[in-house]
Design a protein around this motif. Structure first.
Motif, PDB file in Angstrom:
ATOM      1  N   THR A  66     -31.859 -58.006 -51.064  1.00 33.65           N
ATOM      2  CA  THR A  66     -32.227 -56.628 -50.699  1.00 33.65           C
ATOM      3  C   THR A  66     -31.913 -56.332 -49.236  1.00 33.65           C
ATOM      4  OG1 THR A  66     -34.007 -56.689 -52.347  1.00 33.65           O
ATOM      5  CG2 THR A  66     -34.120 -54.969 -50.670  1.00 33.65           C
ATOM      6  N   LEU A  67     -32.230 -57.298 -48.363  1.00 37.39           N
ATOM      7  CA  LEU A  67     -31.933 -57.105 -46.943  1.00 37.39           C
ATOM      8  C   LEU A  67     -30.438 -56.994 -46.694  1.00 37.39           C
ATOM      9  CD1 LEU A  67     -34.487 -59.571 -45.293  1.00 37.39           C
ATOM     10  CD2 LEU A  67     -34.610 -57.068 -45.412  1.00 37.39           C
ATOM     11  N   VAL A  68     -29.641 -57.812 -47.379  1.00 33.41           N
ATOM     12  CA  VAL A  68     -28.191 -57.736 -47.225  1.00 33.41           C
ATOM     13  C   VAL A  68     -27.669 -56.384 -47.703  1.00 33.41           C
ATOM     14  CG1 VAL A  68     -26.003 -58.709 -48.018  1.00 33.41           C
ATOM     15  CG2 VAL A  68     -27.858 -60.225 -47.338  1.00 33.41           C
ATOM     16  N   ALA A  69     -28.192 -55.916 -48.839  1.00 29.60           N
ATOM     17  CA  ALA A  69     -27.755 -54.625 -49.363  1.00 29.60           C
ATOM     18  C   ALA A  69     -28.130 -53.484 -48.419  1.00 29.60           C
ATOM     19  CB  ALA A  69     -28.365 -54.395 -50.742  1.00 29.60           C
ATOM     20  N   VAL A  70     -29.349 -53.541 -47.872  1.00 30.12           N
ATOM     21  CA  VAL A  70     -29.783 -52.505 -46.922  1.00 30.12           C
ATOM     22  C   VAL A  70     -28.925 -52.532 -45.663  1.00 30.12           C
ATOM     23  CG1 VAL A  70     -31.689 -51.770 -45.437  1.00 30.12           C
ATOM     24  CG2 VAL A  70     -32.124 -52.398 -47.815  1.00 30.12           C
ATOM     25  N   PHE A  71     -28.604 -53.731 -45.170  1.00 26.53           N
ATOM     26  CA  PHE A  71     -27.759 -53.831 -43.982  1.00 26.53           C
ATOM     27  C   PHE A  71     -26.361 -53.275 -44.245  1.00 26.53           C
ATOM     28  CE2 PHE A  71     -24.580 -56.236 -41.550  1.00 26.53           C
ATOM     29  CZ  PHE A  71     -24.975 -55.922 -40.262  1.00 26.53           C
ATOM     30  N   GLN A  72     -25.786 -53.605 -45.396  1.00 27.66           N
ATOM     31  CA  GLN A  72     -24.461 -53.084 -45.734  1.00 27.66           C
ATOM     32  C   GLN A  72     -24.483 -51.568 -45.874  1.00 27.66           C
ATOM     33  OE1 GLN A  72     -21.636 -54.713 -45.787  1.00 27.66           O
ATOM     34  NE2 GLN A  72     -22.515 -56.747 -45.455  1.00 27.66           N
ATOM     35  N   ALA A 105     -23.229 -46.276 -43.630  1.00 29.19           N
ATOM     36  CA  ALA A 105     -23.682 -44.945 -43.224  1.00 29.19           C
ATOM     37  C   ALA A 105     -23.421 -44.701 -41.736  1.00 29.19           C
ATOM     38  CB  ALA A 105     -25.169 -44.780 -43.548  1.00 29.19           C
ATOM     39  N   PHE A 106     -23.627 -45.744 -40.922  1.00 30.12           N
ATOM     40  CA  PHE A 106     -23.400 -45.578 -39.483  1.00 30.12           C
ATOM     41  C   PHE A 106     -21.925 -45.295 -39.197  1.00 30.12           C
ATOM     42  CE2 PHE A 106     -22.278 -47.431 -35.338  1.00 30.12           C
ATOM     43  CZ  PHE A 106     -23.122 -46.711 -34.518  1.00 30.12           C
ATOM     44  N   HIS A 107     -21.024 -46.025 -39.852  1.00 27.77           N
ATOM     45  CA  HIS A 107     -19.601 -45.790 -39.637  1.00 27.77           C
ATOM     46  C   HIS A 107     -19.182 -44.412 -40.147  1.00 27.77           C
ATOM     47  CE1 HIS A 107     -19.526 -50.179 -39.020  1.00 27.77           C
ATOM     48  NE2 HIS A 107     -18.441 -49.941 -38.301  1.00 27.77           N
ATOM     49  N   LEU A 123     -20.272 -37.654 -36.133  1.00 27.79           N
ATOM     50  CA  LEU A 123     -21.384 -36.723 -35.946  1.00 27.79           C
ATOM     51  C   LEU A 123     -22.293 -37.165 -34.808  1.00 27.79           C
ATOM     52  CD1 LEU A 123     -23.046 -34.284 -36.853  1.00 27.79           C
ATOM     53  CD2 LEU A 123     -24.172 -35.771 -38.526  1.00 27.79           C
ATOM     54  N   LEU A 124     -22.563 -38.464 -34.722  1.00 29.11           N
ATOM     55  CA  LEU A 124     -23.427 -38.963 -33.650  1.00 29.11           C
ATOM     56  C   LEU A 124     -22.788 -38.745 -32.280  1.00 29.11           C
ATOM     57  CD1 LEU A 124     -24.680 -42.306 -35.253  1.00 29.11           C
ATOM     58  CD2 LEU A 124     -25.884 -40.123 -35.096  1.00 29.11           C
ATOM     59  N   ILE A 125     -21.477 -38.924 -32.180  1.00 28.46           N
ATOM     60  CA  ILE A 125     -20.788 -38.686 -30.909  1.00 28.46           C
ATOM     61  C   ILE A 125     -20.847 -37.201 -30.546  1.00 28.46           C
ATOM     62  CG2 ILE A 125     -18.537 -38.732 -29.768  1.00 28.46           C
ATOM     63  CD1 ILE A 125     -17.941 -41.295 -31.244  1.00 28.46           C
ATOM     64  N   ASN A 126     -20.661 -36.323 -31.539  1.00 30.32           N
ATOM     65  CA  ASN A 126     -20.763 -34.886 -31.277  1.00 30.32           C
ATOM     66  C   ASN A 126     -22.161 -34.500 -30.802  1.00 30.32           C
ATOM     67  OD1 ASN A 126     -18.098 -34.472 -32.036  1.00 30.32           O
ATOM     68  ND2 ASN A 126     -18.613 -34.003 -34.155  1.00 30.32           N
ATOM     69  N   ILE A 127     -23.174 -35.104 -31.405  1.00 27.52           N
ATOM     70  CA  ILE A 127     -24.546 -34.823 -30.976  1.00 27.52           C
ATOM     71  C   ILE A 127     -24.781 -35.325 -29.551  1.00 27.52           C
ATOM     72  CG2 ILE A 127     -26.963 -35.398 -31.422  1.00 27.52           C
ATOM     73  CD1 ILE A 127     -26.349 -35.385 -34.382  1.00 27.52           C
TER      74      ILE A 127
END
Length: 403
Positions: free
Chosen positions: A49-55, A60-62, A67-71
């Motif tokens: 579960t932890l591996v799946a959440v990390f992936q 999602a971050f990539h 959007l994060l850079i624009n913000i």
């Protein structure tokens, strides 16, 4: 069988550790050796579960990096216009209207400058195209006179028009029109996103601060508000330093272009000042290319003089002017300012280079309040002076090495 049972009971009772229960059968003992612990399946499920959440989080971050850079850009732009908006709001104007007027004024100035620059550039390009045959004739005559060749403009034009290089270039340009159009639309959408977030951050600044402070204890609220105020001051100081360097650069290049007799010298000076200071990394090259192009329409040697001046002034700005102004306005060491720009470029590219200095200045000023400082001793070694003992030690070391 009876004696055996009696002997077994006697052995159990005579055990030094007390009565020992009879052991399990051989089949059960063998089976208990390979039995899986009860916690192992739960641990495996938790690890998966932890591996799946990390992936999922990494994916999602990539996906949201743009959007994060624009913000992030929008937040620093909102900090930059915060003093003007707050000043207008303190005079009784609604904060949303004040933010709109600041954005409208900035948009009018940018649109006017771009329109004036575009009309000037279009006129100079037309003039350069009309005078291209004369430039080509002068270049051919110079080549024939110095290298004893027999070149003609008609032969060069026919060879260029029938060359495979020109045909491939036209084909590649035609296929790249859609890519350029997509990039332009993407850039416009990105600018619209940044402008929208900047407007909301500036207009709803007090509400945003209240929402942030509402989830913190009172002591932390004071720290957050102090950090916000420091960020506004440092960002404004950074923009002030950039504006001052743009003014100095514009005046210097205007004097050169006016001395050479290049047309539109005031507009070109403004172009060089703004583009070289507010477009990181490639701004210097973009700023110097346009004056060189226009100077080339007057005299090719003028373009060379402009190139030499741009290179020399850029070195003066990088090593003399920029570190001093930046260290004064944002109160950081020149070496720290230079290193922060390099680090910001490595992390976020051009955006990181633009916001690195105000971010580092804000962090340094905020952490400076929590670093305990002490009085420095009057030891002469603090000022770089060596003591007699150190000089004697150095002399003894030199004597031993000499032996």
């Amino acid at each position: 069988m009876a004696p055996t049972d009696e002997n077994t009971q006697v052995d159990q009772q005579s055990s030094p550790f007390g009565t020992t229960p009879p052991g399990p059968p051989a089949a059960e003992a063998a089976g208990s050796g390979v039995r899986m612990p009860r916690w192992l399946p739960r641990a495996m499920v938790l690890a998966l579960t932890l591996v799946a959440v990390f992936q999922l989080g990494s994916w999602a971050f990539h996906q949201l990096t743009g959007l994060l850079i624009n913000i992030l850009i929008s937040f620093f732009l909102a900090l930059a216009i915060e003093p003007a908006v707050s000043w207008m709001a303190s005079r009784g104007m609604r904060r949303g209207l004040a933010t709109f007027l600041v954005f409208l004024g900035s948009l009018i100035m940018i649109a006017g400058f771009v329109t004036l620059l575009g009309s000037m550039l279009a006129g100079q390009i037309i003039k350069m195209i009309e005078g291209f045959p004369d430039y080509l004739d002068s270049l051919i005559n110079w080549t024939n006179a110095h290298f004893h060749t027999d070149l003609r403009r008609v032969d060069i034009q026919e060879g260029l028009l029938h060359s495979d290089w020109l045909r491939k270039y036209v084909q590649n340009s035609a296929t790249g029109v859609l890519d350029v159009s997509g990039q332009v639309l993407g850039g416009l959408f990105q600018l619209l996103t940044v402008a929208l977030f900047s407007f909301y951050f500036a207009a709803d600044g007090p509400r945003l601060r209240r929402a942030l402070c509402s989830v913190l204890p009172p002591a932390r609220q004071a720290e957050v508000l102090r950090a916000w105020e420091i960020a506004v001051d440092k960002t404004g100081g950074y923009l002030y330093s950039r504006g001052l360097m743009a003014l100095i650069s514009g005046i210097a290049h205007y004097i050169l272009l006016e001395a050479l007799g290049v047309p539109y010298a005031p507009v070109l000076g403004v172009w060089v000042g703004l583009v070289s200071q507010f477009i990181p990394t490639i701004g210097t090259y973009l700023a110097g290319a346009l004056p060189m192009l226009i100077a080339f329409t007057i005299d090719p040697w003028y373009a060379l003089w402009v190139l030499v001046f741009v290179v020399v002034y850029q070195q003066f700005e990088n090593y003399m002017l920029q570190p001093k102004l930046t260290s004064r306005t944002v109160d950081i060491h020149p070496a720290v300012a230079f290193g922060s720009v390099i680090a910001g470029t490595a992390l976020l590219g051009a955006v990181g280079a633009l916001i690195a200095i105000p971010a580092v200045a804000t962090l340094q000023a905020f952490l400076g309040a929590y670093v305990k400082r002490y009085d420095v001793t009057d030891d002469p070694r603090v000022h770089g002076h060596r003591t007699r003992s150190s000089e004697g030690l150095l002399t003894r070391v030199r004597r031993q090495l000499g032996r």
